[in-house]
Write an enzyme that holds these catalytic residues in place. Sequence first.
Site, PDB file in Angstrom:
ATOM      1  N   ASN A   9      62.066  60.302  65.595  1.00 33.67           N
ATOM      2  CA  ASN A   9      61.940  60.475  67.046  1.00 33.67           C
ATOM      3  C   ASN A   9      60.472  60.290  67.414  1.00 33.67           C
ATOM      4  OD1 ASN A   9      61.830  61.387  69.670  1.00 33.67           O
ATOM      5  ND2 ASN A   9      62.167  63.545  69.151  1.00 33.67           N
ATOM      6  N   TRP A  10      60.179  59.174  68.084  1.00 31.22           N
ATOM      7  CA  TRP A  10      58.778  58.862  68.394  1.00 31.22           C
ATOM      8  C   TRP A  10      58.266  59.580  69.646  1.00 31.22           C
ATOM      9  CZ3 TRP A  10      58.443  52.796  67.473  1.00 31.22           C
ATOM     10  CH2 TRP A  10      58.623  52.549  66.103  1.00 31.22           C
ATOM     11  N   LYS A  11      59.145  60.322  70.299  1.00 38.11           N
ATOM     12  CA  LYS A  11      58.762  61.063  71.514  1.00 38.11           C
ATOM     13  C   LYS A  11      57.991  60.142  72.468  1.00 38.11           C
ATOM     14  CE  LYS A  11      58.611  65.162  68.677  1.00 38.11           C
ATOM     15  NZ  LYS A  11      58.505  66.584  68.693  1.00 38.11           N
ATOM     16  N   HIS A  96      67.595  67.407  72.974  1.00 39.48           N
ATOM     17  CA  HIS A  96      66.389  67.790  72.215  1.00 39.48           C
ATOM     18  C   HIS A  96      65.778  69.040  72.850  1.00 39.48           C
ATOM     19  CE1 HIS A  96      62.409  67.686  70.448  1.00 39.48           C
ATOM     20  NE2 HIS A  96      62.923  66.918  69.510  1.00 39.48           N
ATOM     21  N   GLU A  98      62.853  69.871  73.464  1.00 40.10           N
ATOM     22  CA  GLU A  98      61.808  69.625  74.476  1.00 40.10           C
ATOM     23  C   GLU A  98      62.434  69.331  75.835  1.00 40.10           C
ATOM     24  OE1 GLU A  98      59.655  66.614  72.307  1.00 40.10           O
ATOM     25  OE2 GLU A  98      58.991  68.138  70.874  1.00 40.10           O
ATOM     26  N   GLU A 168      67.717  71.790  64.730  1.00 38.25           N
ATOM     27  CA  GLU A 168      66.263  71.806  64.851  1.00 38.25           C
ATOM     28  C   GLU A 168      65.814  73.167  65.367  1.00 38.25           C
ATOM     29  OE1 GLU A 168      64.676  67.568  65.199  1.00 38.25           O
ATOM     30  OE2 GLU A 168      65.082  68.232  67.219  1.00 38.25           O
ATOM     31  N   GLY A 174      57.184  70.592  65.385  1.00 38.92           N
ATOM     32  CA  GLY A 174      55.784  70.298  65.686  1.00 38.92           C
ATOM     33  C   GLY A 174      54.838  71.432  65.331  1.00 38.92           C
ATOM     34  N   SER A 214      59.292  69.703  61.427  1.00 31.01           N
ATOM     35  CA  SER A 214      58.164  69.529  60.501  1.00 31.01           C
ATOM     36  C   SER A 214      58.577  68.974  59.136  1.00 31.01           C
ATOM     37  CB  SER A 214      57.391  70.853  60.348  1.00 31.01           C
ATOM     38  OG  SER A 214      56.898  71.263  61.610  1.00 31.01           O
ATOM     39  N   GLY A 236      56.823  64.116  64.433  1.00 26.04           N
ATOM     40  CA  GLY A 236      55.443  63.692  64.153  1.00 26.04           C
ATOM     41  C   GLY A 236      55.291  62.776  62.950  1.00 26.04           C
TER      42      GLY A 236
END
Length: 252
Positions: A9-11, A96, A98, A168, A174, A214, A236
């Site tokens: 996931n490149w966000k 997600h 976020e 998650e 992160g 992570s 990340g």
Amino acid sequence: MRKPVIAGNWKMYKTVSESVETILSLKPMVANANHCEVVVAPVFTALKTVADRLEGSNIQVSGQNCSTEMEYGAHTGEVAAVMLRDVGCTHVIVGHSERREHYFETDSMINRKAQAALAADLTVILCVGETLSQRDQGNAERVVSGQLSGGLSGLTASDLARIIVAYEPVWAIGTGRTATPEQAQEMHAFIRRVFTQRHSEETAHGLRILYGGSVKPDNIAGLMRKEDVDGALVGGASLDAETFAGIVNYDR
Ligand code: PEP
């Protein structure tokens, strides 16, 4: 046998040219990774270019989000699932943490997104996971169970065959703080039990459950050794081609 999935996931990172640079490096490094499915999720603006450049490779492309709406319409700023399919996506991430936290997405919105994605013939990566305070209060399973029932409401057995669940834990995203393989296994086994009870043994057995939070080249192998861990959703560490390839090509 469930085929593992390693998804990046490149966000909100990388322009189109940066995305192309990353996949051109990544492609040869994962070309022999037949043990798992490899997926990358770039930003909307890079999806078509990335999908075109990956055609014929073993890397699939995912959106990071899609609209709740199935039909074209006056929904400024939204992108329909069918439009993701149109540019070459095979997957989409929904729910997600976020998006739940910063964009106030509810389980019922996530359910509509999942329904729209399935109607557009996309595989859905449904993210679930508890916060640290929910875990500390002993509510982790209750929270995840609620996210699953809300997010998957109304789906048929054939829909569920195109669902991947990503567990998650919010406290591990992160933060550099990974769940231990035992913590991941415990929740993954719980998720599979929930599927057995609510759906069927067959659906539960076929379900791929990814761990996210992570994940790095040095912790993926321990996670993958657990019976109910069927892959990883990587944030990340997926931004750098060599690091992500190190995760895809984990020690088996
Ligand atoms: C994610 O964004 O889905 C994620 C797991 O991020 P990270 O790997 O950076 O914790």
